[in-house]
Design a protein around this motif. Sequence first.
Motif, mmCIF file in Angstrom:
data_model
loop_
_atom_site.group_PDB
_atom_site.id
_atom_site.type_symbol
_atom_site.label_atom_id
_atom_site.label_comp_id
_atom_site.label_asym_id
_atom_site.label_seq_id
_atom_site.Cartn_x
_atom_site.Cartn_y
_atom_site.Cartn_z
ATOM 1 N N ARG A 22 0.810 -1.214 0.000
ATOM 2 C CA ARG A 22 0.000 0.000 0.000
ATOM 3 C C ARG A 22 0.846 1.267 0.000
ATOM 4 N NH1 ARG A 22 -5.604 -1.008 1.976
ATOM 5 N NH2 ARG A 22 -5.835 -3.249 2.298
ATOM 6 N N VAL A 23 2.099 1.156 0.394
ATOM 7 C CA VAL A 23 2.980 2.325 0.417
ATOM 8 C C VAL A 23 3.469 2.664 -0.985
ATOM 9 C CG1 VAL A 23 5.160 3.240 1.289
ATOM 10 C CG2 VAL A 23 3.688 1.865 2.779
ATOM 11 N N ASN A 24 3.973 1.651 -1.699
ATOM 12 C CA ASN A 24 4.571 1.881 -3.017
ATOM 13 C C ASN A 24 3.616 1.660 -4.175
ATOM 14 O OD1 ASN A 24 7.354 2.397 -2.062
ATOM 15 N ND2 ASN A 24 7.204 0.284 -1.341
ATOM 16 N N GLY A 25 2.405 1.197 -3.895
ATOM 17 C CA GLY A 25 1.412 1.050 -4.952
ATOM 18 C C GLY A 25 1.637 -0.130 -5.863
ATOM 19 N N VAL A 26 1.978 -1.285 -5.290
ATOM 20 C CA VAL A 26 2.185 -2.503 -6.076
ATOM 21 C C VAL A 26 1.204 -3.566 -5.602
ATOM 22 C CG1 VAL A 26 3.830 -4.267 -6.826
ATOM 23 C CG2 VAL A 26 4.636 -1.941 -6.321
ATOM 24 N N ALA A 27 0.490 -4.186 -6.558
ATOM 25 C CA ALA A 27 -0.458 -5.259 -6.251
ATOM 26 C C ALA A 27 0.115 -6.585 -6.730
ATOM 27 C CB ALA A 27 -1.794 -4.985 -6.927
ATOM 28 N N TYR A 28 0.116 -7.586 -5.850
ATOM 29 C CA TYR A 28 0.610 -8.927 -6.168
ATOM 30 C C TYR A 28 -0.571 -9.873 -6.247
ATOM 31 C CZ TYR A 28 5.151 -7.015 -4.809
ATOM 32 O OH TYR A 28 6.275 -6.244 -4.719
ATOM 33 N N VAL A 29 -0.660 -10.644 -7.333
ATOM 34 C CA VAL A 29 -1.799 -11.532 -7.548
ATOM 35 C C VAL A 29 -1.325 -12.879 -8.074
ATOM 36 C CG1 VAL A 29 -3.956 -11.903 -8.810
ATOM 37 C CG2 VAL A 29 -3.348 -9.599 -8.025
ATOM 38 N N ALA A 30 -1.627 -13.951 -7.349
ATOM 39 C CA ALA A 30 -1.428 -15.308 -7.850
ATOM 40 C C ALA A 30 -2.685 -15.691 -8.626
ATOM 41 C CB ALA A 30 -1.184 -16.271 -6.693
ATOM 42 N N LEU A 31 -2.548 -15.861 -9.931
ATOM 43 C CA LEU A 31 -3.696 -16.109 -10.795
ATOM 44 C C LEU A 31 -4.309 -17.485 -10.512
ATOM 45 C CD1 LEU A 31 -2.174 -14.698 -14.093
ATOM 46 C CD2 LEU A 31 -3.764 -13.545 -12.539
ATOM 47 N N SER A 32 -5.651 -17.523 -10.470
ATOM 48 C CA SER A 32 -6.362 -18.769 -10.171
ATOM 49 C C SER A 32 -7.797 -18.607 -10.630
ATOM 50 C CB SER A 32 -6.316 -19.064 -8.669
ATOM 51 O OG SER A 32 -7.105 -18.119 -7.953
ATOM 52 N N GLU A 33 -8.642 -19.609 -10.348
ATOM 53 C CA GLU A 33 -10.055 -19.491 -10.689
ATOM 54 C C GLU A 33 -10.712 -18.325 -9.971
ATOM 55 O OE1 GLU A 33 -12.376 -23.082 -10.402
ATOM 56 O OE2 GLU A 33 -10.668 -24.341 -10.910
ATOM 57 N N ARG A 34 -10.126 -17.907 -8.871
ATOM 58 C CA ARG A 34 -10.700 -16.811 -8.086
ATOM 59 C C ARG A 34 -9.953 -15.496 -8.277
ATOM 60 N NH1 ARG A 34 -12.471 -19.454 -2.289
ATOM 61 N NH2 ARG A 34 -12.475 -21.651 -2.904
ATOM 62 N N ALA A 35 -8.970 -15.494 -9.180
ATOM 63 C CA ALA A 35 -8.168 -14.284 -9.417
ATOM 64 C C ALA A 35 -7.941 -14.129 -10.923
ATOM 65 C CB ALA A 35 -6.847 -14.366 -8.675
ATOM 66 N N ASP A 36 -8.856 -13.425 -11.575
ATOM 67 C CA ASP A 36 -8.815 -13.230 -13.018
ATOM 68 C C ASP A 36 -7.819 -12.126 -13.383
ATOM 69 O OD1 ASP A 36 -10.391 -13.679 -15.710
ATOM 70 O OD2 ASP A 36 -10.254 -11.499 -15.430
ATOM 71 N N ARG A 37 -6.993 -12.386 -14.393
ATOM 72 C CA ARG A 37 -5.964 -11.406 -14.774
ATOM 73 C C ARG A 37 -6.582 -10.089 -15.236
ATOM 74 N NH1 ARG A 37 -0.634 -11.870 -16.508
ATOM 75 N NH2 ARG A 37 -0.824 -14.139 -16.773
ATOM 76 N N ALA A 38 -7.608 -10.154 -16.068
ATOM 77 C CA ALA A 38 -8.228 -8.922 -16.587
ATOM 78 C C ALA A 38 -8.815 -8.088 -15.451
ATOM 79 C CB ALA A 38 -9.314 -9.271 -17.605
ATOM 80 N N LEU A 39 -9.398 -8.746 -14.458
ATOM 81 C CA LEU A 39 -9.948 -8.008 -13.325
ATOM 82 C C LEU A 39 -8.843 -7.433 -12.451
ATOM 83 C CD1 LEU A 39 -13.075 -10.065 -12.208
ATOM 84 C CD2 LEU A 39 -12.843 -8.277 -13.935
ATOM 85 N N ALA A 40 -7.720 -8.125 -12.375
ATOM 86 C CA ALA A 40 -6.572 -7.571 -11.650
ATOM 87 C C ALA A 40 -6.089 -6.286 -12.311
ATOM 88 C CB ALA A 40 -5.441 -8.601 -11.591
ATOM 89 N N GLU A 41 -6.030 -6.300 -13.626
ATOM 90 C CA GLU A 41 -5.602 -5.105 -14.364
ATOM 91 C C GLU A 41 -6.620 -3.985 -14.207
ATOM 92 O OE1 GLU A 41 -5.189 -6.731 -18.254
ATOM 93 O OE2 GLU A 41 -3.205 -7.622 -17.855
ATOM 94 N N GLU A 42 -7.908 -4.339 -14.232
ATOM 95 C CA GLU A 42 -8.974 -3.337 -14.032
ATOM 96 C C GLU A 42 -8.844 -2.712 -12.649
ATOM 97 O OE1 GLU A 42 -13.746 -3.564 -13.162
ATOM 98 O OE2 GLU A 42 -13.005 -4.698 -14.896
#
Length: 335
Positions: free
Chosen positions: A249-269
């Motif tokens: 939250r300090v540097n503005g970086v989001a980490y996402v392990a892609l899965s059925e519950r973590a869609d790449r397009a929604l992460a980018e959105e």
Amino acid sequence: MSIQTSVTVQVIAPLGTSAVALAAHTQLAPQRLLVDEYTQSSSGSYVLSKAATELATYLQRRAVSVALVPDVTAAAAGQLADVPNSVAAATKLRSMQSTNRVLMVAPTAFGFNDQAAQDNSFMHQAERPQEHSSLTSQVCGEFSELHRQLTEVAGVEVQLFQHHIRHGTPDAVFPNNWFSTHAAGEGAGGVGERTLVLYPMKCSNRAAERRPEIIQVLLQQYPRLVDMTAHESQSKSYFEGTGVLVLDRVNGVAYVALSERADRALAEEWVSGMGYKDLVTFHSSDQRGKSVYHTNVMMAIGTDVAVVCAESVADDKEKQNLLVSRLAAILASFF
């Protein structure tokens, strides 16, 4: 021949006028520090009014903030920017990464969730939600101690809700999956105002956790609403809150392990809509080769520590990007 040595360990030290550093090990049952409280009678003698109050609880009740730390001497002597977040919290300094206010849902109707078990390989068969459940009774006891530690010992402000079997939400104790909150200035300044985000959930009984009365309480504190829930029906894609999002939250970086519950397009959105600076995606799997369903199972970022199970990331390029170019920068900022 035996030699006995005596070592004096400091367990408490002042942090200014209304806060103290207290050794974390004093919260373990065998090492708890207890206080007997006395009141003075009209005759001048002292009468026991309350026995065996935990020291941390005693201090909190007297408006003394308590910071639980591994090394009391170091915490008291160090610069505030270099000591644990608990010290910053006790001395009223603000942390952009960690919070002192949380919303919790007591597991009053907790039980095995058949829907969630479909892609959560870490779950084990257990008792389903029902009246007078021994499992629910057990977890409520554990939750009660967690609540006590947060409120009475750590001084965290808790907004507490509960759920009932009629809600049909056996996993409601994990509300961070369906909403997240964000302060103005978060993400290296990318978040412009206090924001509430609602997330699309894969399981229908998890989507049911988004109860209107809870959302209304949150909107009173976070006026900007980002609602991503339409993706549940429109695109059948999912993005389950800070279960799948691990945030710097300090540097503005989001980490996402892609899965059925973590869609790449929604992460980018999400990154674009929230004004974050960067998105790091990768694939994580367990020992059986099954995808890790939530990122926060294998990594976390706090104010003073970052933890990652790098072994779960099989792709060398993804692992290199995660460890060397990203988390290394975070770890360097701790020192």
